[in-house]
Design an enzyme around this catalytic site. Sequence first.
Site: not given
Length: 399
Positions: A37, A114, A138
């Site tokens: 990420k 996210s 997330s």
Amino acid sequence: MSDTAARDEFGAFMPGPAFRIEGAEAAMLSGTTFAAKDLYDIQGQRTGAGNPDYLAGQLPAAKHAWAVQALLDAGASLVGRAITVEMAFGMAGDNVHYGMPINPMSPDRVPGGSSCGSAAAVAGRLCDTALGSDTGGSVRIPASYCGLYGLRPTHGRIPLSGVVPLSPSFDTVGHFARDATTFETVGRVLLRESGEPPLPKRIMWATDLAAAADKETAETAQRVAQRMAAAYGGLSRTRAAPISTDGDPLEQWAADFRTLMAYEAWKAQGPWITEKKPKFGADVARRFEIASQVTEAAYDAARPRRETVTQHLKLLLTGGGVLCFPTAPGPAPLRNEPESHEAARFRAHVLCAPSGLARLPQVTVPAGKVEGAPIGLSFLGGPGTDATLLRLATTLAGG
């Protein structure tokens, strides 16, 4: 351009030159690939946290984030930097600058956030596993929406060095996988677990958390839970929260989570936002504006309630207990109905808040489909039972 970048039909990776960093040879994860990420430092690259203004102010990282280095040392090769919601502050998966990745399992629905790019990359078979982060759901929510396995570990169990913070007392390193064996193996690397984990003593269906989900989602997840629990003496029923005459305790838990998380998010990123005035998408800008208004008095009022939740859940789970419940209230919202995304986020907080408040580990596993889209089943264990939950996932999958 690498094959991986060329095959990114799901918009999972950040724009820019393709790269590949080879993992160690003849190691546990040799032959596997992973994405990280865009919160994780990658040596020689700038970390952008999903926002071009943040990226512009960064220097190339001097070394890899701890979790990136751990997977490389274990043999996995890094093949991409995955898109995140800006500053990891959102749950649908939208990013006004880089786009919302496609949910490979339900292209008409959001991927979840996210850690949207990480989930899309794994579900789309662009890599075998991916690093995400989980502050308020997330990893768990994208895993549920994309039909994946996902871990939120015991808070502090996996080092966060080299990861852009959002809310430090809730932030955790997490990961995704398509299959249970890879999920457990990667998890044990990140957790530095080598021994055999203890088995759970009892599996409990959290009736109040299940009631926070849509009826079909809860019933589908419960059937999977009953099948799994047969090997552990069956599925008993309990409440996650104590009965209260003063409103819904789960809603209070979710409200306290939002207060604490938002206050910490402004403490972590507010000075930079105030100074640089970055361009955010409207949703992220609104969340930070709300965060800036959370008072210290509200934060101080929520903290003791958090500790009460922590002690309650630790007692409930002591002696090898595991709670299970739907990971999300239902399947992913439709992409073309943005007005539903924020409502889905608030509903998901009810299911995600308990582990975050109590700093407990939670795994989510694929639990079938509702309306043709994936849903997840979660297992929540006591502090430090991460490896036990990973083994549960493997057992459920027949591994």
